[in-house]
Design an enzyme around this catalytic site. Structure first.
Site, short mmCIF file in Angstrom:
data_model
loop_
_atom_site.label_atom_id
_atom_site.label_comp_id
_atom_site.label_asym_id
_atom_site.label_seq_id
_atom_site.Cartn_x
_atom_site.Cartn_y
_atom_site.Cartn_z
N GLU A 1 79.89 70.89 -25.92
CA GLU A 1 81.14 70.22 -26.29
C GLU A 1 82.32 71.17 -26.23
O GLU A 1 83.41 70.80 -25.79
CB GLU A 1 81.04 69.59 -27.68
CG GLU A 1 80.09 68.40 -27.77
CD GLU A 1 80.48 67.26 -26.84
OE1 GLU A 1 81.64 67.22 -26.39
OE2 GLU A 1 79.62 66.42 -26.56
N TYR B 1 87.73 65.89 -32.38
CA TYR B 1 86.82 65.39 -31.36
C TYR B 1 85.43 66.02 -31.47
O TYR B 1 84.41 65.34 -31.55
CB TYR B 1 87.36 65.62 -29.94
CG TYR B 1 86.26 65.49 -28.94
CD1 TYR B 1 85.78 64.24 -28.60
CD2 TYR B 1 85.61 66.61 -28.43
CE1 TYR B 1 84.69 64.10 -27.76
CE2 TYR B 1 84.54 66.50 -27.59
CZ TYR B 1 84.07 65.24 -27.25
OH TYR B 1 82.98 65.11 -26.44
N ASP C 1 87.62 61.06 -27.17
CA ASP C 1 88.08 62.06 -26.21
C ASP C 1 88.98 61.37 -25.18
O ASP C 1 89.33 60.20 -25.35
CB ASP C 1 86.89 62.72 -25.52
CG ASP C 1 86.26 61.79 -24.52
OD1 ASP C 1 86.24 60.57 -24.77
OD2 ASP C 1 85.80 62.26 -23.47
#
Length: 372
Positions: free
Chosen positions: A71, A152, A170
DNA sequence: CATACGTGGGA
DNA sequence: TTCCCAAGTAT
């Protein structure tokens, strides 16, 4: 008439993409979520950090460390770029403890070329913090405290690694939701509304798969340009598609032009095929990375830059390189010289064979034009 | 809320 | 060529 502005076709006649499409009203949140999850079950991308829907249903969960690492790498960075770099990172540091034990400079070196180097500095800081606390926290709230983890990433890790219900938003999901509800508020003002509408359709179960389903849909179907509405599993309940103006969402403000900046760098060579590099300041552009010594990068180029050179020498200009950063264009004059007899580098500088130096791209460009 | 912060690939 | 922008965060 817009090609896409048509009524949904019978599912049998459409590409296999939307066998699971919602065929008729009502478009309840639950039905939207089910349609996306069903679509994901048969169309999920196979990604190295991902546990696919089938294995996931059998109870397998991804390693939180791998989820977190992926991520962070994927922040503002394409999947294609991340894939091989993710594999290298995971091979070199298989656990968060291993990464925490590594020197920061090693992590920065492994990150070289990926950009947004604050991510690498925070990655290491976060690895240390997680190791100290004995593992990753499993809630959005606790994750968000960690360095480099914002709204996020906290939601994504909580949902994907720990199966928490977390509303992940996102850029992909932003676009999907903005189109689904034809949200015409300009960005970034629309963010609260988009988060609220995403929350409305977000399922309690399979939260992580749902997040990944939305992202896969955004990346492969609900694309920024020329979205593939004909194979979209939720086109029949998409407000933008119904209106035929799906490409108008989300609404973005006009971008500002990038100013130009100039600077100079100095490539000093010794007799062993090495070049002089120095560690850049911890904060700011390319912070913490290795680079060639040089001037500041400013709007107005100064004629006499040689005061900033590492040593008084016969500097020869070998050319210039250009580079585009997020907020400005850079033109860099590149000078080369051999180290004069008796030259002593300072303690913050190091001699490295240029082909072995782990450098940000702009520095790699500068070094490359010094080579014969 | 606006700005700083990288890079590479596709249209 | 030029523009767009890709799984954002910190300040």
């Amino acid at each position: 008439m817009d090609l896409y502005n048509i009524n949904p076709m019978p599912s049998e006649t459409i590409a296999s993409g939307n066998k699971s499409a919602i065929s008729s009203q009502p478009a309840s949140p639950k039905r939207v979520a089910k349609a996306l999850l069903d679509w994901y079950d048969s169309h999920a991308r196979d990604l190295p950090w991902r546990i696919g829907p089938k294995a996931r249903k059998l109870g397998r969960r991804p390693d939180p460390y791998a989820v977190w690492l992926s991520e962070v790498m994927l922040q503002q960075t394409t999947v294609a770029t991340v894939k091989p770099r993710f594999e290298r990172f995971l091979k070199r540091w298989p656990t968060v403890e291993a990464m925490a034990a590594a020197p920061l400079d090693d992590v920065l070196g492994e990150w070289a070329g990926l950009g947004y180097y604050a991510r690498a500095r925070n990655l290491h800081k976060c690895a240390v913090a997680v190791t100290e606390r004995g593992g990753f926290p499993d809630t959005e709230e606790e994750l968000k405290i960690l360095p480099g983890i914002g709204d996020y990433t906290a939601a994504a890790v909580a949902a994907i690694a720990f199966d928490r219900r977390a509303v992940v938003v996102d850029g992909n999901i932003e676009r999907v939701v903005a189109r689904l509800f034809a949200i015409d508020t300009p960005m970034p003002g629309a963010k609260p509304e988009i988060k609220a509408r995403a929350d409305d359709i977000w399922p309690d179960l399979r939260s992580g798969d749902f997040a990944q389903a939305m992202m896969d849909l955004g990346a492969g179907v609900c694309r920024p340009k020329t979205p593939l509405c004909l194979i979209c599993p939720i086109s029949s309940v998409c407000d933008a598609y119904t209106q035929g103006n799906q490409e108008d969402f989300p609404v973005r403000p006009a971008k500002k032009p990038k100013p130009n900046r100039k600077g100079a760098v100095f490539a000093l060579c010794n007799g062993r095929g090495e070049m002089l590099f120095e560690r850049r300041p911890e904060k700011g552009l390319l912070g913490g990375m290795l680079g060639l010594p040089g001037t500041a990068w400013t709007a107005d180029q100064k004629d006499e830059c040689f005061a900033l050179a590492p040593v008084k020498a016969e500097w020869e200009r070998v050319g210039e390189v250009t580079h585009v950063f997020t907020h400005f264009h850079l033109t860099l004059d590149v000078y080369v010289a051999s180290a004069p007899k008796g030259f002593r580098k300072s303690s913050d500088q190091q001699w490295i064979k240029p082909e072995k130096a782990l450098l940000p791209t702009v520095m790699k460009k500068a070094v490359s034009i010094t080579q014969p």
